[in-house]
Scaffold this active site. Structure first.
Site, short mmCIF file in Angstrom:
data_model
loop_
_atom_site.label_atom_id
_atom_site.label_comp_id
_atom_site.label_asym_id
_atom_site.label_seq_id
_atom_site.Cartn_x
_atom_site.Cartn_y
_atom_site.Cartn_z
N ASP A 79 0.85 -1.20 0.00
CA ASP A 79 0.00 0.00 0.00
C ASP A 79 0.88 1.24 0.00
O ASP A 79 2.10 1.14 0.06
CB ASP A 79 -0.91 -0.02 1.24
CG ASP A 79 -2.20 0.77 1.00
OD1 ASP A 79 -2.31 1.46 -0.02
OD2 ASP A 79 -3.10 0.70 1.87
N HIS A 134 -9.92 -1.81 -7.95
CA HIS A 134 -9.92 -0.76 -6.92
C HIS A 134 -9.14 0.49 -7.34
O HIS A 134 -9.66 1.61 -7.23
CB HIS A 134 -9.38 -1.33 -5.61
CG HIS A 134 -9.22 -0.33 -4.52
ND1 HIS A 134 -10.25 0.47 -4.08
CD2 HIS A 134 -8.13 0.03 -3.76
CE1 HIS A 134 -9.82 1.26 -3.12
NE2 HIS A 134 -8.54 1.02 -2.90
FE1 N7H Z 1 -7.41 1.88 -1.38
N1 N7H Z 1 -6.26 -2.79 -1.08
O1 N7H Z 1 -5.52 -3.46 -0.44
O2 N7H Z 1 -6.93 -3.28 -1.98
N2 N7H Z 1 -5.80 0.80 -2.01
N3 N7H Z 1 -7.87 0.43 -0.06
N4 N7H Z 1 -8.90 3.06 -0.62
N5 N7H Z 1 -6.86 3.41 -2.58
C1 N7H Z 1 -4.83 1.23 -2.89
O3 N7H Z 1 -1.54 2.63 -5.02
C2 N7H Z 1 -7.34 -0.85 0.01
C3 N7H Z 1 -9.72 2.75 0.41
C4 N7H Z 1 -7.54 4.61 -2.75
O4 N7H Z 1 -3.70 6.65 -7.28
C5 N7H Z 1 -3.90 0.18 -3.11
O5 N7H Z 1 -0.93 3.16 -3.01
C6 N7H Z 1 -7.97 -1.56 1.10
C7 N7H Z 1 -10.74 3.76 0.57
C8 N7H Z 1 -6.82 5.46 -3.68
O6 N7H Z 1 -3.65 4.74 -8.31
C9 N7H Z 1 -4.31 -0.90 -2.38
C10 N7H Z 1 -8.87 -0.70 1.68
C11 N7H Z 1 -10.49 4.71 -0.42
C12 N7H Z 1 -5.70 4.74 -4.06
C13 N7H Z 1 -5.53 -0.53 -1.69
C14 N7H Z 1 -8.81 0.54 0.94
C15 N7H Z 1 -9.32 4.26 -1.14
C16 N7H Z 1 -5.74 3.47 -3.36
C17 N7H Z 1 -2.68 0.23 -4.03
C18 N7H Z 1 -9.78 -0.88 2.83
C19 N7H Z 1 -11.23 5.97 -0.74
C20 N7H Z 1 -4.61 5.21 -5.01
C21 N7H Z 1 -1.52 0.94 -3.37
C22 N7H Z 1 -9.63 -1.79 3.74
C23 N7H Z 1 -12.53 6.07 -0.78
C24 N7H Z 1 -5.01 4.90 -6.43
C25 N7H Z 1 -1.32 2.35 -3.85
C26 N7H Z 1 -4.03 5.48 -7.42
C27 N7H Z 1 -4.78 2.48 -3.48
C28 N7H Z 1 -6.36 -1.35 -0.89
C29 N7H Z 1 -9.59 1.63 1.22
C30 N7H Z 1 -8.72 4.95 -2.16
C31 N7H Z 1 -3.56 -2.23 -2.34
C32 N7H Z 1 -7.73 -2.98 1.54
C33 N7H Z 1 -11.86 3.79 1.61
C34 N7H Z 1 -7.22 6.87 -4.10
#
Ligand code: N7H
Length: 481
Positions: A187, A335
């Site tokens: 992450d 996602h």
């Molecule tokens: Fe997410 N996951 O493990 O699947 N997220 N996220 N997120 N997320 C990202 O690129 C995850 C949540 C964003 O600019 C990664 O840094 C999990 C919420 C945004 O390309 C992974 C949960 C919200 C990005 C996960 C969760 C977001 C992002 C890739 C909850 C907003 C950047 C790592 C448990 C509403 C996207 C990375 C970009 C990336 C996961 C929550 C948003 C692995 C498990 C609630 C904007």
């Protein structure tokens, strides 16, 4: 290259670059002796608040040490303070200026819950929902023990002026899972770069990016008092967001969501569905997220993980979605493609006005041997910063992740219309209904197999939420205390 005027000394440290943390205690409290609290904060807390300048200096120091091959780090402690709408009213009275509509409604308002398809408040953690929350202290450090020590010291200073409603210590995972969230994915890879703070790695050829693929965003999207994004141009300066009062300057809104992750259930689901689809479960999980566990993006590694790419900051975020028009490499609903569609919509300028800075931390224990259904609460204490909760966090959740038609206007290679489906990680259907995602099976580099992934239940479940304002250090010292 620092933009003259970005007043890092006055901005709280978690907001722009994030307090460096391996452990973090979030202490949610109610004010019981307001005047006493104001005096104590002035006396004992304000000077201890960690500024964005300290965080920035610390990042530079870490980078310098890494270059020299030194891995040992000096322990770093952080302290920040956020206030809810009720906290602000307690401190400065009911006649105070009204802030962002979403902030004034609050995360636990029925209208908010309905618009985000959140589970009802009655299902949230009992303790969290047991009383009014006026504020939160963020206390960070290298481990649980030191964070608890710092927290106890702070609580001693504040004595009976507050009542702790709920607290929880999160921590980064250890060993090879360091930096990975509980489903196992790396992450904190893609964050917006901040104009005037994040240096452009290649200022001649890519003046609008920090690291390759990291778009530079005007600071007013995240902190009050600075230019924001231009509504019609993806890189030009736009007007600063409206401030209801001058003391909002250098402040930011923080969204907090305690998101429980059903890890054994997620793993089992992925294995079963992958077998049904006749594909590698690791590929199916990657197609739900848009990246492999290593962090390698599907856009650059569509069929198999690439550990070298995953860990390489200069390459692992250097992609767009526009040259993958038929989701052959990465599904529209993955996602990261939902949460930041990059150049995938009609207007990149519009996408850049829905960005957030994420600063959460995992919580809860590792999955125990034999734990086949979740029996220990674990997940992500999601935290993000912005200057409009409505246009940034709430928009991403409701208009992107929960909207099965987004990204709209997509076509099959043969011309038929596509319904991309829900974000299978954070998307929520009304009434906790089932969700679908288009094209879990890759048609890469060619192919025309039509598949749908049905996701019958949530693997990410909201168990508490609140909206805070993170005031400037000056506002904490003056107007608010
Ligand atoms: Fe997410 N996951 O493990 O699947 N997220 N996220 N997120 N997320 C990202 O690129 C995850 C949540 C964003 O600019 C990664 O840094 C999990 C919420 C945004 O390309 C992974 C949960 C919200 C990005 C996960 C969760 C977001 C992002 C890739 C909850 C907003 C950047 C790592 C448990 C509403 C996207 C990375 C970009 C990336 C996961 C929550 C948003 C692995 C498990 C609630 C904007």
């Amino acid at each position: 290259m620092r933009q003259a005027g970005l007043d890092l000394d006055d901005i709280q440290g978690d907001v722009l670059e994030g307090l460096q943390k391996d452990a973090e205690n979030l202490i949610f409290f109610k004010l019981v002796g307001t005047v006493y609290f104001q005096r104590l904060v002035k006396q004992h807390v304000v000077d201890r608040i960690t500024s964005a300048e300290r965080v920035h200096q610390r990042s530079l120091e870490i980078r310098r040490r890494q270059k020299l091959g030194q891995i040992r780090r000096q322990p770093f402690h952080g302290l920040n303070l956020g206030l809810t709408k009720d906290g602000l009213t307690q401190l400065i009275g009911a006649a105070r200026p009204r802030l962002d509509r979403a902030f004034e409604r609050g995360a636990d308002h029925l209208e908010t819950i309905t618009s985000l398809n959140d589970p009802p408040r009655s299902t949230w953690l009992k303790k969290f929902a047991s009383d009014r929350i006026d504020g939160v202290f963020l206390i960070t450090g290298p481990d649980h023990a030191s964070v608890r020590l710092q927290s106890n010291q702070l609580l001693r200073f504040l004595g009976a002026s507050i009542k702790v409603i709920y607290l929880e210590v999160g921590n980064t995972r250890s060993g090879t899972e360091r930096g990975h969230e509980h489903f196992g994915f790396l992450d904190n890879i893609s964050q917006p770069g901040i104009r005037g703070l994040t240096p452009a790695l290649d200022p001649i050829r890519r003046p609008d990016q920090g690291l390759p693929g990291q778009d530079l965003i005007w600071p007013g999207e995240f902190v009050f008092g600075y230019p924001g994004q231009h509504p019609e141009h993806p890189t030009r300066e736009g007007p600063p967001p409206h401030m209801a009062a001058s003391w909002l300057r250098n402040g930011s809104y923080m969204v907090f969501r305690r998101l429980e992750q059903k890890v054994p259930e997620f793993r089992k689901f992925v294995v079963e569905r992958a077998a049904r689809l006749g594909m590698d479960p690791r590929l199916l999980a990657a197609r739900m997220v848009g990246r492999w566990k290593s962090g390698a993006p599907l856009e650059l590694a569509p069929l198999r993980d690439d550990l070298g790419l995953g860990g390489d900051k200069k390459r692992n975020n250097d992609f767009e979605f526009g040259d993958d028009p038929f989701q052959r490499k990465c599904p529209y609903a993955a996602h990261i493609r939902k949460a930041n569609p990059r150049d995938d919509t009609a207007s990149k300028a519009e996408v850049q006005r829905h960005r957030i800075i994420r600063a959460g931390i995992p919580f809860g224990p590792e999955v125990a041997p034999g734990e086949t259904t979740t029996s220990h609460s674990r997940g992500l204490m999601f935290v993000c910063y912005q200057t409009s909760i409505e246009r940034q966090f709430e928009f991403i959740q409701s208009h992107y992740a929960n909207n099965h038609d987004f990204v709209d206007g997509k076509r099959r290679p043969g011309g038929g219309a596509v319904t991309p489906g829900f974000d299978p990680i954070i998307g929520q259907a009304a009434g906790n209904g089932a969700r679908e995602m288009d094209e879990p099976f890759p048609n890469f580099p060619a192919g025309n197999r039509r598949t749908t992934l049905e996701v019958p239940s949530q693997f990410v479940v909201l168990t508490a939420a609140a909206y805070f304002f993170m005031p400037s250090i000056t506002a904490l010292r003056t107007v608010l205390t």
